[in-house]
Design an enzyme around this catalytic site. Structure first.
Site, PDB file in Angstrom:
ATOM      1  N   ASP A  48      -0.428  -2.869  12.962  1.00  0.00           N
ATOM      2  CA  ASP A  48      -1.598  -2.205  12.402  1.00  0.00           C
ATOM      3  C   ASP A  48      -1.187  -1.292  11.256  1.00  0.00           C
ATOM      4  O   ASP A  48      -0.301  -0.436  11.409  1.00  0.00           O
ATOM      5  CB  ASP A  48      -2.299  -1.374  13.488  1.00  0.00           C
ATOM      6  CG  ASP A  48      -3.552  -0.696  12.967  1.00  0.00           C
ATOM      7  OD1 ASP A  48      -4.628  -1.308  13.073  1.00  0.00           O
ATOM      8  OD2 ASP A  48      -3.447   0.438  12.448  1.00  0.00           O
ATOM      9  N   TYR A  53      -2.568   4.510   4.555  1.00  0.00           N
ATOM     10  CA  TYR A  53      -1.330   4.919   5.229  1.00  0.00           C
ATOM     11  C   TYR A  53      -0.120   4.830   4.297  1.00  0.00           C
ATOM     12  O   TYR A  53       0.911   5.455   4.557  1.00  0.00           O
ATOM     13  CB  TYR A  53      -1.031   4.035   6.441  1.00  0.00           C
ATOM     14  CG  TYR A  53      -2.016   4.063   7.577  1.00  0.00           C
ATOM     15  CD1 TYR A  53      -3.039   5.000   7.640  1.00  0.00           C
ATOM     16  CD2 TYR A  53      -1.904   3.125   8.602  1.00  0.00           C
ATOM     17  CE1 TYR A  53      -3.943   4.997   8.691  1.00  0.00           C
ATOM     18  CE2 TYR A  53      -2.802   3.118   9.657  1.00  0.00           C
ATOM     19  CZ  TYR A  53      -3.829   4.043   9.699  1.00  0.00           C
ATOM     20  OH  TYR A  53      -4.710   4.020  10.743  1.00  0.00           O
ATOM     21  N   HIS A 111     -12.427   1.314   7.539  1.00  0.00           N
ATOM     22  CA  HIS A 111     -11.619   2.336   8.199  1.00  0.00           C
ATOM     23  C   HIS A 111     -12.478   3.425   8.850  1.00  0.00           C
ATOM     24  O   HIS A 111     -12.239   3.823   9.983  1.00  0.00           O
ATOM     25  CB  HIS A 111     -10.660   2.955   7.176  1.00  0.00           C
ATOM     26  CG  HIS A 111      -9.449   3.578   7.772  1.00  0.00           C
ATOM     27  ND1 HIS A 111      -8.231   3.602   7.129  1.00  0.00           N
ATOM     28  CD2 HIS A 111      -9.249   4.207   8.946  1.00  0.00           C
ATOM     29  CE1 HIS A 111      -7.339   4.214   7.887  1.00  0.00           C
ATOM     30  NE2 HIS A 111      -7.944   4.607   8.992  1.00  0.00           N
TER      31      HIS A 111
END
Length: 309
Positions: A48, A53, A111
């Protein structure tokens, strides 16, 4: 190879119920790269990541250098809030593919159910502040662009993250392709019983982020792994408290994506075992009376970003 069970998504694809999460690695790409290599060696096949990120590149490099066939892997990445306008969905998705060095992803997610004004695709411009102003792009407009990615075989499945039951109801009433997964915070301090039951009824798989709690993300009022109930269950199965809490989740019927950079812990987190229903219920009961959510957009980005009651 691990004995981790899989679930069949409503898209027809199989997803391993224990995966490896890469959140928090944006400042240490080499650490993410090494940890992903250790996870691949340990037998993880579900990974993931997310554009925000900044770990897609490190993960993609580790996978590319491994000898694990792409078809054995389940890769999830996510669409960040600045890119909800339909014209930005495909360009930022293509950036994710390039960073991952892949032709497709197994899961592409919204998200958060929040949209902000587009700034740039560059990471240096994407910092969120405490006073973010939502732009209220309709979720269905974003979703229809993601449906096109499925039609073009760029994303095998599409899903959402941090969606509530009313948000799912609204999306299901309008979409052509239903979300295959809803990724949300779930742990023994926050068992999400109502959402779990709802998603099972709609054939939407939950995936738990922060499945071991969220120490350090913000000050917590409880430690999730030190409760006597968990310690007793760990002793019963001769497992660690962390392994117990992760398997509590898998035994409840959803995927978990723990994160660690320690090879021994990465390996330990992949251990699967069946638990007695009475033990599953005992752990669920710990968070039932006073559920504690640690990840809240209202606190991170200001009151206009409130999505949870």
């Amino acid at each position: 190879m691990s004995n981790v069970p899989t679930a069949k998504l409503n898209s027809g694809y199989e997803i391993p119920l224990i995966g490896y999460g890469t959140f928090g690695g944006n400042d240490a790409p080499e650490q993410v790269y090494n940890a992903a290599k250790a996870a691949l060696d340990a037998g993880y096949r579900h990974f993931d990541t997310a554009y925000i990120y900044q770990t897609e590149e490190a993960l993609g490099k580790a996978i590319k250098e491994s000898n694990v066939p792409r078809e054995e892997l389940f890769i999830t990445t996510k669409l960040w809030q600045y890119f909800h306008e339909p014209e930005h969905v495909r360009p930022v998705f293509e950036r994710s593919l390039k960073l991952l060095q892949m032709d497709y992803v197994d899961m592409y997610m919204i998200h958060w159910p929040i949209s902000w004004a587009f700034k740039s695709y560059e990471f240096s411009e994407l910092k969120a502040t405490k006073d973010m102003e939502p732009t209220n792009v309709p979720i269905i407009d974003t979703w229809r662009e993601m449906e096109k990615l499925v039609e073009d075989k760029k994303a095998r499945s599409i899903g959402v993250s941090n969606f509530t039951i009313p948000m799912l109801e609204d999306l299901l009433s309008k979409c052509s392709i239903p979300p295959a997964v809803n990724q949300v915070e779930i742990n023994n301090a926050f068992p999400q019983e109502e959402l779990l039951a709802y998603c099972k009824s709609k054939n939407i798989l939950l995936t738990a982020y922060s499945p071991l709690g969220n120490p350090g993300y913000r000050k917590s009022v409880r430690a999730t792994l030190e409760d006597p109930v968990i310690l007793d269950i760990a002793k019963k199965y001769n497992k660690t408290p962390g392994q117990v809490v992760l398997n509590w989740g898998v035994n409840r019927g959803y995927a978990v994506i723990p994160k660690s950079t320690t090879p021994s812990r990465i390996q330990a987190n992949l251990v699967y075992f069946k638990m007695d229903e009475s033990d599953v219920e005992a752990i669920t009961a710990l968070g039932r009376e006073h559920p504690f959510r640690s990840c809240n957009p209202e606190e991170m980005w200001g009151p206009k970003n409130k999505i949870f009651d």
